[in-house]
Design a protein around this motif. Structure first.
Motif, PDB file in Angstrom:
ATOM      1  N   GLY A 206      -0.437   1.913  -5.082  1.00 24.16           N
ATOM      2  CA  GLY A 206      -1.220   3.057  -4.456  1.00 24.16           C
ATOM      3  C   GLY A 206      -0.145   4.064  -4.479  1.00 24.16           C
ATOM      4  O   GLY A 206      -0.532   5.188  -5.218  1.00 24.16           O
ATOM      5  N   LEU A 207       0.968   4.403  -3.878  1.00 26.48           N
ATOM      6  CA  LEU A 207       1.849   5.436  -3.779  1.00 26.48           C
ATOM      7  C   LEU A 207       2.316   5.501  -5.236  1.00 26.48           C
ATOM      8  O   LEU A 207       2.642   6.892  -5.477  1.00 26.48           O
ATOM      9  N   CYS A 209       1.006   5.290  -8.076  1.00 28.26           N
ATOM     10  CA  CYS A 209       0.037   5.995  -8.830  1.00 28.26           C
ATOM     11  C   CYS A 209      -0.235   7.536  -8.157  1.00 28.26           C
ATOM     12  O   CYS A 209      -0.062   8.341  -9.268  1.00 28.26           O
ATOM     13  N   LEU A 210      -0.075   7.679  -7.148  1.00 27.87           N
ATOM     14  CA  LEU A 210      -0.456   8.944  -6.435  1.00 27.87           C
ATOM     15  C   LEU A 210       0.636   9.947  -6.886  1.00 27.87           C
ATOM     16  O   LEU A 210       0.628  11.110  -7.245  1.00 27.87           O
ATOM     17  N   ILE A 211       2.242   9.478  -6.763  1.00 23.94           N
ATOM     18  CA  ILE A 211       3.114  10.118  -6.937  1.00 23.94           C
ATOM     19  C   ILE A 211       3.393  10.481  -8.363  1.00 23.94           C
ATOM     20  O   ILE A 211       3.593  11.407  -9.071  1.00 23.94           O
ATOM     21  N   PHE A 213       0.958  10.257 -11.102  1.00 27.42           N
ATOM     22  CA  PHE A 213      -0.011  11.116 -11.614  1.00 27.42           C
ATOM     23  C   PHE A 213       0.309  12.649 -11.030  1.00 27.42           C
ATOM     24  O   PHE A 213       0.058  13.523 -11.818  1.00 27.42           O
ATOM     25  N   GLY A 214       0.445  12.639  -9.727  1.00 28.30           N
ATOM     26  CA  GLY A 214       0.954  14.031  -9.187  1.00 28.30           C
ATOM     27  C   GLY A 214       1.671  14.795  -9.890  1.00 28.30           C
ATOM     28  O   GLY A 214       1.777  15.873 -10.335  1.00 28.30           O
ATOM     29  N   SER A 235      11.629  11.474  -7.959  1.00 24.12           N
ATOM     30  CA  SER A 235      10.658  10.584  -7.940  1.00 24.12           C
ATOM     31  C   SER A 235      10.856   9.126  -7.835  1.00 24.12           C
ATOM     32  O   SER A 235      10.363   8.220  -7.112  1.00 24.12           O
ATOM     33  N   THR A 239      10.036   7.733  -4.290  1.00 20.69           N
ATOM     34  CA  THR A 239       8.885   6.781  -4.242  1.00 20.69           C
ATOM     35  C   THR A 239       9.493   5.475  -3.422  1.00 20.69           C
ATOM     36  O   THR A 239       8.743   4.825  -2.531  1.00 20.69           O
ATOM     37  N   THR A 243       7.803   4.543   0.064  1.00 22.05           N
ATOM     38  CA  THR A 243       7.006   3.380  -0.014  1.00 22.05           C
ATOM     39  C   THR A 243       7.706   2.140   1.137  1.00 22.05           C
ATOM     40  O   THR A 243       6.735   1.546   1.937  1.00 22.05           O
ATOM     41  N   SER A 253       6.489   0.228  -6.389  1.00 21.05           N
ATOM     42  CA  SER A 253       6.242   1.524  -6.552  1.00 21.05           C
ATOM     43  C   SER A 253       6.792   2.192  -7.594  1.00 21.05           C
ATOM     44  O   SER A 253       6.318   3.072  -8.210  1.00 21.05           O
ATOM     45  N   THR A 256       5.805   1.289 -11.100  1.00 17.94           N
ATOM     46  CA  THR A 256       4.765   2.046 -11.201  1.00 17.94           C
ATOM     47  C   THR A 256       4.612   3.442 -11.616  1.00 17.94           C
ATOM     48  O   THR A 256       4.318   3.988 -12.555  1.00 17.94           O
TER      49      THR A 256
END
Length: 522
Positions: A206-207, A209-211, A213-214, A235, A239, A243, A253, A256
């Motif tokens: 989840g984290l 993907c968030l970071i 795509f952000g 990153s 990350t 995480t 993380s 990902t």
């Protein structure tokens, strides 16, 4: 205060000196391995381990290896670089066997190694489980490099690299779930373990993907290569730390984030020149970190302690080989039945033999709390198995590849790719000549002479390309892939340019791939 400051300055100076010594030795090994042809037969990372072993044998210790140093400083860039370079399209085609090897394979490895050690040695089951979790993480850096050098198939490379990327995360999660058992702070429960596992992995994905795509959408708004390069570095470390702080798997993380930025963010938010700069930057970081880690793995070996646990190490080596054999051959057969990915028997053999253990296994073993009874047995066993896999399996993998006829035509493909690159470059030079107004300050005869020279060289290159395509028709796939990549780059760069100019609010999904895919089907 002055005494404290002085002591701190001395400590910093000593650490810096140790770091420079390690770096100097690593770069010396890299230089020697390129100068002398005999050393080129040995993968660079394995040569570093051998040098480290030599230093340990004469009791020269470069630096104290801290597990936190590997897990928090060395591990994120290694994982990010591997994830950045892995191609999502190829990973997606082989995702079922990769997931099987990375998840089910880790479970088979942990349980099989633990039961074998607890039954045949004096190790208790909780301690044996920690050994199994530590040794379930594969680290085939040198093997994947060998695959690329010898031209092994893309499928074999993606299976080995993809499995390693994800099983590192699964192994770390398994280790963290099991480490509390010998301390008495945790009680093993299948339900609780499964819930905790999904919690670790879920937060990590989840984290990530968030970071990922952000940052991808952020880099669409500007075109600053150095800033974008720095964002990838931040990153990777950020990350991992965030995480871990929130109770997730930092390894999952980072993987990902690396996959998203390498396959999505770099396409929609970076121009081709920036992508090249970032890729070269991470290639240097991976070389730099691997140089230090593999040298220190050999340097930290304690021969006297290993000698006292040779029986446990021998049993562990057999357990590792047998559990890997069961997981690879068994899961590959299952994958062949239910998927379109056909993993041949020879490829399964290479995947089995090439499952080396390395820095992640060492870091996990060293991170066992000092209060755990049997900690030294865990460290010695893991070090012994890692040495075996690196020095015996690692050095013999090239021989296995050749015996199984899995060595590809990499040198031929490299020559063909270089000719295609020269054709593109010389074609652009000719285009420049054609658009260039003949300046009165340039002699017209000299101008035509230069243009004819370039045209002649271009013709020669085109003839060589035609000759290679005639003799080796399989090379045409390289030109087709280059064309696809170029078309995809043009589409992605166009969307990014429109977004930066405010003419487009959101990124559009690539259409070229769908068009080309439909064309191939027809």
């Amino acid at each position: 205060m002055s005494l404290e400051a002085s002591a701190a300055d001395i400590a910093i100076k000593q650490n810096l000196e140790q770091f420079l010594v390690v770096l100097s030795v690593s770069l010396s090994v890299a230089t020697v391995s390129r100068i002398f042809s005999w050393f080129r037969q040995i993968p660079y990372t394995l040569l570093l381990v051998i040098v480290g072993l030599g230093l340990a044998f004469v009791d020269v210790r470069l630096v104290n290896l801290s597990p936190e140093l590997i897990l928090e400083i060395f591990l994120p860039p290694l994982l990010f670089e591997a994830a950045w370079n892995i191609r999502w399209r190829e990973l997606k085609e082989n995702w079922i066997p990769v997931v099987l090897f990375a998840v089910i394979g880790v479970i088979i490895s942990v349980v099989g190694i633990a039961l074998t050690l607890s039954q045949l040695t004096h190790l208790t089951l909780p301690i044996a489980l920690l050994v199994g979790a530590s040794l379930s993480a594969t680290d085939p850096v040198s093997v994947v490099a060998l695959f690329r050098e010898l031209g092994a198939s893309k499928k074999l490379t993606i299976l080995m690299e993809g499995e390693s990327l994800f099983n590192d995360g699964v192994a770390v999660v398994a280790f963290l779930l099991l480490v509390g058992i010998p301390l008495g702070t945790e009680v093993f429960s299948v339900t609780g373990t499964v819930i905790s596992f999904f919690k670790f992995v879920g937060i990590g994905i989840g984290l990530g993907c968030l970071i990922g795509f952000g940052i991808s959408y952020l880099t669409q708004r500007f075109d600053l290569p150095l800033v974008e390069q720095s964002l990838t570095l931040v990153s990777a470390y950020g990350t991992y730390l965030i995480t871990e702080e929130l109770g997730g798997s930092g390894v999952i993380s980072v993987v990902t984030v690396g996959i998203i930025l390498g396959n999505f963010g770099s396409r929609i938010g970076m121009n081709p020149r920036t992508r090249l700069l970032v890729s070269e930057f991470w290639e240097f970081i991976a070389f730099f970190v691997n140089s230090i880690v593999f040298l220190l793995i050999g340097d930290q070996i304690k021969f006297s302690s290993l000698g006292n646990n040779l029986d446990i190490i021998g049993v562990a080596i057999l357990a590792v080989l047998i559990t890997r054999l069961v997981s690879i051959y068994g899961l590959a057969k299952f994958s062949n039945v239910f998927t379109q990915v056909d993993i041949s028997l020879s490829e399964q053999t290479v995947l089995w033999w090439g499952g080396l253990r390395g820095s992640v296994s060492i870091a996990l073993a060293l991170s066992v709390p000092v209060s755990v009874t049997g900690r030294q047995d865990i460290i010695d066993t893991v070090f012994g198995v890692v040495l075996f896999t690196l020095l015996i399996q690692g050095l013999s993998t090239q021989w296995v590849l050749k015996k199984l006829n899995l060595v590809g035509d990499q040198s031929l493909r490299q020559e063909y790719s270089e000719l295609l690159a020269r054709k593109i470059a010389l074609g652009r030079v000719i285009d420049y000549f054609q658009t260039l107004d003949e300046s009165p300050r340039v002699d017209s005869e000299f101008y035509r002479y230069e243009k004819n020279l370039v045209s002649g060289q271009l013709t020669s290159v085109e003839e060589k390309i035609d000759q290679l395509q005639t003799e080796y028709p399989q090379l045409k796939s390289i030109a087709m892939q280059l064309l696809k990549d170029k078309l995809l780059d043009i589409e992605a760069d166009t969307y990014a340019e429109l977004i930066r100019g405010g003419q487009l609010g959101t990124n559009l999904s690539p259409l070229i791939l769908d068009i080309l895919g439909e064309g191939e089907e027809k």
